[in-house]
Motif scaffolding. Structure first.
Motif, short mmCIF file in Angstrom:
data_model
loop_
_atom_site.label_atom_id
_atom_site.label_comp_id
_atom_site.label_asym_id
_atom_site.label_seq_id
_atom_site.Cartn_x
_atom_site.Cartn_y
_atom_site.Cartn_z
N THR A 25 0.97 -1.43 -0.17
CA THR A 25 0.03 0.36 0.10
C THR A 25 0.77 1.32 0.34
O THR A 25 0.59 2.40 -0.95
N ALA A 26 1.67 1.48 0.92
CA ALA A 26 3.03 2.37 0.78
C ALA A 26 3.20 2.85 -0.39
O ALA A 26 3.70 3.59 -1.14
N TRP A 27 3.73 1.64 -1.21
CA TRP A 27 4.81 1.62 -2.63
C TRP A 27 3.77 2.05 -3.35
O TRP A 27 4.24 3.04 -4.13
N THR A 28 2.65 1.50 -2.97
CA THR A 28 1.32 2.24 -4.11
C THR A 28 1.11 3.66 -4.03
O THR A 28 1.01 4.55 -4.78
N PHE A 29 1.04 4.61 -3.32
CA PHE A 29 0.75 5.26 -2.76
C PHE A 29 2.17 6.54 -3.12
O PHE A 29 1.97 7.21 -3.70
N LEU A 30 3.56 5.82 -2.63
CA LEU A 30 4.36 6.50 -3.35
C LEU A 30 4.81 6.42 -4.58
O LEU A 30 5.05 8.01 -5.24
N GLY A 31 4.63 5.85 -5.33
CA GLY A 31 4.29 5.50 -6.61
C GLY A 31 3.24 6.13 -7.66
O GLY A 31 3.62 7.22 -8.47
N VAL A 32 2.25 6.32 -7.58
CA VAL A 32 1.38 7.30 -7.32
C VAL A 32 1.54 8.84 -7.27
O VAL A 32 1.05 9.66 -7.89
N TRP A 74 15.55 15.23 -11.81
CA TRP A 74 16.39 14.52 -11.34
C TRP A 74 16.34 16.07 -10.34
O TRP A 74 17.24 15.75 -9.11
N ASP A 75 15.77 16.78 -9.05
CA ASP A 75 15.25 17.15 -9.00
C ASP A 75 15.59 16.92 -7.26
O ASP A 75 14.99 15.79 -7.46
N PRO A 76 15.99 17.68 -6.77
CA PRO A 76 16.41 16.36 -4.85
C PRO A 76 15.05 16.15 -4.87
O PRO A 76 16.03 14.51 -3.95
N VAL A 77 14.65 17.13 -4.56
CA VAL A 77 12.86 16.25 -4.14
C VAL A 77 12.20 15.10 -4.26
O VAL A 77 11.67 14.26 -4.24
N GLU A 78 12.74 15.83 -6.02
CA GLU A 78 12.05 14.41 -7.28
C GLU A 78 12.58 13.07 -6.70
O GLU A 78 12.00 12.18 -6.20
N ASN A 79 14.02 13.04 -6.30
CA ASN A 79 14.46 12.42 -6.34
C ASN A 79 13.97 11.23 -4.86
O ASN A 79 14.47 10.46 -4.68
N ALA A 80 13.89 12.33 -3.98
CA ALA A 80 13.80 12.07 -2.76
C ALA A 80 12.80 11.35 -2.60
O ALA A 80 12.51 10.17 -1.64
N ALA A 81 11.66 11.44 -3.11
CA ALA A 81 10.85 10.39 -3.50
C ALA A 81 11.07 9.09 -3.74
O ALA A 81 10.12 7.82 -4.00
N LEU A 82 11.96 9.25 -5.07
CA LEU A 82 12.22 8.14 -5.84
C LEU A 82 13.08 6.69 -5.15
O LEU A 82 12.66 5.63 -5.18
N MET A 83 14.20 7.01 -4.62
CA MET A 83 14.75 6.35 -3.30
C MET A 83 14.10 5.63 -2.65
O MET A 83 14.34 4.06 -3.02
N PRO A 84 13.27 5.60 -2.06
CA PRO A 84 12.54 5.14 -0.97
C PRO A 84 11.90 4.02 -1.77
O PRO A 84 11.40 3.25 -1.53
N TRP A 85 11.27 4.60 -2.64
CA TRP A 85 9.83 3.66 -3.74
C TRP A 85 11.00 2.83 -4.31
O TRP A 85 10.79 1.13 -4.30
N LEU A 86 12.31 2.99 -4.74
CA LEU A 86 13.26 1.85 -5.69
C LEU A 86 13.24 1.39 -4.68
O LEU A 86 13.78 -0.06 -4.63
#
Lengths: 652, 108
Positions: A210-217, A238-250
């Motif tokens: 669920t958390a992963w889905t929320f983060l992806g959406v 590749w903005d730092p804040v965009e990357n900040a959300a991508l990293m936990p998702w990965l």
């Protein structure tokens, strides 16, 4: 009312502090009533935090400018929806949102797992520890309930935040960020209680998904917001804040795959603990980046002194997790070993290594400016070519593995079986590659590879459904018997659509810029754009100036677009307002930006034609559908798990 | 301000009462010990997990064989050890697993 808000937050802090201290003591000394009392404190903290949140929302709705937070983030002219969304527009509000979601999640986790007391005894103090940090910040460092004499009007909201996507994008991201706390708390609870069986995995499986889905959406909505609102023609920078959300998702993506190996083979117990801790720490790091203002980002809407506190908390979380995993290494030994390097579990392992390597290279890119500033006194940063290099290096093999994995059997696969399974997908991929080169798409090797690999993955997914249907007799039965696997395939298909959309809209896009006087035209990628005039309209919170541009293809008129600018008098700023034509023929967009509008009416028009870009947004719907299929409860599995944990049912 | 103080006080009292509830409901319990699975329960759980892994692996193997991912030769070499593993786990969980044990034997 601000006094009641402060009191409610102080109560929340007291309750989670009690849950931390009393809960730890109860778990250590095995005191049943004290452990239940700590659970109750965590449940009660949700109510007190909800009251505090309600007071802030009411102040925003009433435009009570005696609240400093309200006067700093909204104005009288701001529409109600945006005024309410200011709850997460500022630092104090978003910290309160963190605590609200966390206490809500924690209360739900406690209630769902009320039968598993010995595990929950340690989960509660871990959850309380995290909640305690946020409650402390809200009570003593960054309160949303500070007051001052009310000004006649507020400062208003940053124009780029005045967008419908802002009503959903930040809360969804936070639902994802915060959701990763639950698997972390259960994993640490399992280690603290020395229960390294699969109970913690069973209890958190749906939480993680669920958390992963929320983060992806949330990220996709953020990308769409950037696309339609920021006005530069892209969706991810590749903005730092965009990357900040991508990293936990990965990291969470890696965990969702590797945990299957633990469930099926009893392997990778240490690795799974590391991934859960990594995903959680990166979610805190993401909040830190967004809210501290330590890095330059279009998403950092505030500069604040909370950075040091967050950094300290991240260090505590990392040290705590690493020390605990290290201390429990002897009881985390795997029961079995990898039988073959050509097996499903091996492909999962390769996928994990690539995902984590990609995650760490992004982490290095994000922290590089901070490190150079700290060590050398000058800020140096990495830019798009750095990230693009690693996206190609890790992303393309990951894409290919998505097609290989489903075709390979668990345990081991013979060459004969492999060659039979790979024949059709390989043929489809080769034919696609040849056709693309023949059609002139060979100009971008990464784009060509992405398309070819995507064809391979889609062919392998379709084959999986076809062969599975043959074996079971119906697609519904096939999916019903293994929702996680086939939901996962649907998510893979969504990622393929995403890859095709990204490759098409970045590798094969066309950009032109021209100064146009009224009546003049410009050509781009087969479209003719004719500038036909300028107009202005007073809106509730801004003066909207719009150009009229007719879009035609050949001799056919296909659309009239209105790129322009908004001038915000309260915020004293101007924003670009883009205008987009979605072309159903190539699933792409004609994207117009009014870069500059001269007083004499001359329009400096920037036009982008982005083929296939709409597949990115379509991928979002398929992603959610696939995730829902995977999340849907399986009655047979529920019964099996209930029987397995008969002495204490687990909410899976 | 006064109203806020009163409401805050009421909220605090309600929270304290809720937190103290386990002690108020059971002032003198027969046992205040938090349940902890003993060695037999831990062993049963480990065996149940082992049984589920083995049965799931058998199911996966059957499915992979039917969809062509596993050759006949690989299937024959893999299925025996997996069945033995499942049977052992089921036997260890007797009498609870008697029914399933029989099913695995009959499918050989």
């Amino acid at each position: 009312m601000p006094a009641l808000g402060r009191a409610a937050l102080l109560l929340s802090f007291g309750l989670v502090l009690y849950a931390l201290v009393a809960g730890s003591y109860a778990a250590w000394r095995r005191r049943r009533r004290l452990a239940l009392s700590a659970q109750n404190a965590l449940l009660a903290s949700f109510l007190t935090t909800a009251i505090a949140a309600g007071i802030l929302w009411a102040a925003l709705a009433r435009r009570d400018f005696s609240f400093v937070y309200v006067s700093q983030h909204i104005s009288h002219s701001l529409p109600l929806g945006y005024a309410l969304s200011a709850f997460w527009g500022g630092q104090e509000g978003s910290l309160l949102l963190w605590l609200l979601i966390l206490s809500g999640y924690a209360a739900l986790a406690v209630w769902l797992n009320r039968g598993t007391r010995e595990l929950m005894a340690w989960v509660v103090p871990v959850l309380a520890g995290v909640a305690g940090f946020f409650a402390f910040m809200l009570c003593f460092v960054s309160s949303p309930f500070d007051t001052a004499p009310a000004p006649a009007d507020g400062a208003g909201m940053v124009p780029s935040l005045q967008n419908p996507y802002m009503l959903a994008h930040p809360p969804l991201l936070y639902l994802g960020y915060v959701g990763l706390t639950i698997p972390f708390a259960f994993a640490m609870g399992a280690l603290l209680s020395r229960r390294t069986d699969e109970r913690w995995i069973v209890a958190t499986r749906r939480w993680t998904l669920t958390a992963w889905t929320f983060l992806g959406v949330g990220q996709l909505l953020g990308a769409h917001w950037a696309y339609v609102e920021i006005g530069w023609g892209g969706y991810y920078a590749w903005d730092p804040v965009e990357n900040a959300a991508l990293m936990p998702w990965l990291a969470a993506t890696a965990f969702l795959h590797s945990v299957m190996i633990q469930e099926k083979r009893g392997m990778l117990k240490v690795w799974n603990m590391v991934l859960v801790a990594l995903a959680f720490c990166l979610s805190i790091f993401g909040t830190f980046l967004t809210r501290s203002g330590v890095v330059s980002s279009i998403h950092s809407f505030s500069q604040s002194p909370i950075g040091g506190w967050f950094l300290g908390f991240i260090v505590v979380c990392v040290v705590f997790s690493v020390a605990l995993i290290y201390l429990r290494l002897p009881i985390l030994r795997a029961r079995t070993k990898l039988e073959s390097l050509v097996s499903r579990e091996a492909t999962f392992l390769y996928n994990n290594l690539l995902l984590v390597a990609f995650c760490l290279t992004i982490l290095w890119g994000v922290t590089y400016p901070l490190l150079t500033q700290a060590l050398r006194g000058e800020t140096r940063s990495v830019s798009k070519p750095y990230y693009d290099f690693f996206l190609h290096s890790f992303g393309l093999p990951l894409l290919l593995l998505m097609g290989i994995g489903p075709l390979v059997a668990w345990r081991r696969a013979s060459v004969r079986a492999l060659s039979r399974m790979f024949l059709i997908p390989f043929g489809v991929a080769a034919a696609t590659g040849v056709a693309l080169v023949a059609a002139g798409f060979g100009s971008s090797p990464p784009g060509l590879l992405a398309y070819t690999f995507s064809a391979f993955v889609l062919a392998s997914i379709v084959l999986e459904f076809v062969r599975g249907r043959r074996a079971t007799g119906s697609v519904v039965r096939l999916i019903g018997r293994n929702r996680r696997r086939y939901g996962g395939y649907l998510v893979h298909a969504a990622i393929v659509l995403l890859a095709i959309g990204i490759a098409g809209s970045s590798s094969y896009q066309t950009v032109r810029e021209h100064a146009l006087r009224q009546g003049q035209s410009m050509e781009i990628a087969g479209y003719t754009l004719t500038y036909n005039g300028l107009g202005s309209k007073q809106e509730a919170n801004a003066l909207a100036t719009r150009a009229t541009v007719d879009v035609s293809r050949g001799h056919s008129h296909v659309a009239t677009l209105h790129p322009g600018k908004n001038t915000y008098p309260v915020e004293k700023t101007t924003s670009n307002e883009v205008s987009i034509y979605h072309d159903p023929r190539n699933l792409g967009d004609v994207f117009l930006i009014a870069d500059q509008i001269d007083p004499n009416g001359t329009l400096y028009l920037k036009a982008l034609v982005k083929p296939l870009v709409n597949l990115i947004w379509a991928a979002g719907f398929l992603f959610v559908f696939g995730a829902l299929v995977a999340l849907w409860p399986d009655a047979v599995e529920q019964r099996r798990l209930a029987e397995r944990y008969a002495s204490g049912a687990v909410a899976a | 301000m006064t109203l806020a103080l009163v409401l805050g006080g009421v909220l605090a009292l309600a929270a304290v009462a809720f937190v103290a509830r386990p002690f108020l409901r059971e002032p003198a319990p027969a046992s205040d010990r938090l349940d902890e699975p003993g060695e037999p329960e831990r062993r049963r759980l480990a065996l149940a997990e082992e049984r589920d892994h083995a049965l799931a692996a058998l199911k996966e193997l059957e499915f992979d064989h039917r969809t062509g991912k596993v050759s006949d030769e690989d299937y024959r070499s893999l299925v025996g050890p997996l069945r033995r593993r499942a049977a052992e786990a089921l036997r260890s969980l007797e009498p609870r697993a008697e029914g399933r044990h029989e099913r695995v034997r009959s499918s050989r």
